[in-house]
Motif scaffolding. Structure first.
Motif, PDB file in Angstrom:
ATOM      1  N   LYS A 149       0.830  -1.201   0.000  1.00 30.27           N
ATOM      2  CA  LYS A 149       0.000   0.000   0.000  1.00 30.27           C
ATOM      3  C   LYS A 149       0.872   1.262   0.000  1.00 30.27           C
ATOM      4  O   LYS A 149       0.649   2.190  -0.782  1.00 30.27           O
ATOM      5  N   ALA A 150       1.890   1.286   0.851  1.00 31.22           N
ATOM      6  CA  ALA A 150       2.787   2.443   0.936  1.00 31.22           C
ATOM      7  C   ALA A 150       3.565   2.623  -0.366  1.00 31.22           C
ATOM      8  O   ALA A 150       3.748   3.756  -0.843  1.00 31.22           O
ATOM      9  N   ALA A 151       4.008   1.515  -0.950  1.00 31.17           N
ATOM     10  CA  ALA A 151       4.759   1.600  -2.213  1.00 31.17           C
ATOM     11  C   ALA A 151       3.877   2.148  -3.336  1.00 31.17           C
ATOM     12  O   ALA A 151       4.332   2.957  -4.158  1.00 31.17           O
ATOM     13  N   ARG A 152       2.618   1.745  -3.373  1.00 27.90           N
ATOM     14  CA  ARG A 152       1.699   2.227  -4.409  1.00 27.90           C
ATOM     15  C   ARG A 152       1.409   3.717  -4.228  1.00 27.90           C
ATOM     16  O   ARG A 152       1.385   4.473  -5.192  1.00 27.90           O
ATOM     17  N   ILE A 153       1.210   4.135  -2.968  1.00 26.02           N
ATOM     18  CA  ILE A 153       0.967   5.554  -2.699  1.00 26.02           C
ATOM     19  C   ILE A 153       2.183   6.375  -3.116  1.00 26.02           C
ATOM     20  O   ILE A 153       2.054   7.408  -3.789  1.00 26.02           O
ATOM     21  N   ASN A 154       3.369   5.905  -2.737  1.00 31.37           N
ATOM     22  CA  ASN A 154       4.602   6.607  -3.095  1.00 31.37           C
ATOM     23  C   ASN A 154       4.770   6.679  -4.615  1.00 31.37           C
ATOM     24  O   ASN A 154       5.156   7.722  -5.151  1.00 31.37           O
ATOM     25  N   ALA A 155       4.480   5.576  -5.299  1.00 29.19           N
ATOM     26  CA  ALA A 155       4.630   5.551  -6.754  1.00 29.19           C
ATOM     27  C   ALA A 155       3.730   6.597  -7.409  1.00 29.19           C
ATOM     28  O   ALA A 155       4.168   7.339  -8.298  1.00 29.19           O
ATOM     29  N   ARG A 156       2.483   6.684  -6.979  1.00 30.35           N
ATOM     30  CA  ARG A 156       1.567   7.671  -7.564  1.00 30.35           C
ATOM     31  C   ARG A 156       2.041   9.093  -7.278  1.00 30.35           C
ATOM     32  O   ARG A 156       1.987   9.969  -8.154  1.00 30.35           O
ATOM     33  N   GLU A 157       2.529   9.325  -6.060  1.00 34.73           N
ATOM     34  CA  GLU A 157       3.031  10.662  -5.718  1.00 34.73           C
ATOM     35  C   GLU A 157       4.250  11.018  -6.563  1.00 34.73           C
ATOM     36  O   GLU A 157       4.348  12.142  -7.083  1.00 34.73           O
TER      37      GLU A 157
END
Length: 79
Positions: A43-51
């Protein structure tokens, strides 16, 4: 002049989108099987990727404007 930097940023975007594509299964599985939630790490990796994609796209837009201005200046000098 700015093409290499722009291309490097596009490559990073590609890597982040690849991560999103590779982890889509976890988001979809969470909807189908609520008892198998997505890990906090994914979840954190996906949020970071979008940011990061948003930041890189903004930086690319700025660099493309600079590239256009540079090319315009070169054209004016040649005239």
């Amino acid at each position: 002049m700015y093409k290499e930097e722009i291309n490097n940023k596009y490559q990073k975007i590609h890597e982040y989108r690849s991560l999103l594509n590779r982890t889509d299964y976890a988001a979809l599985r969470q909807d189908d099987e609520p008892y198998k939630p997505m890990s906090e790490e994914i979840k954190a990796a996906r949020i970071n990727a979008r940011e990061q994609i948003n930041i890189l796209e903004s930086e690319i837009a700025d660099l493309e404007l600079l590239e256009q201005e540079y090319l315009k200046t070169i054209d004016e000098i040649e005239l």
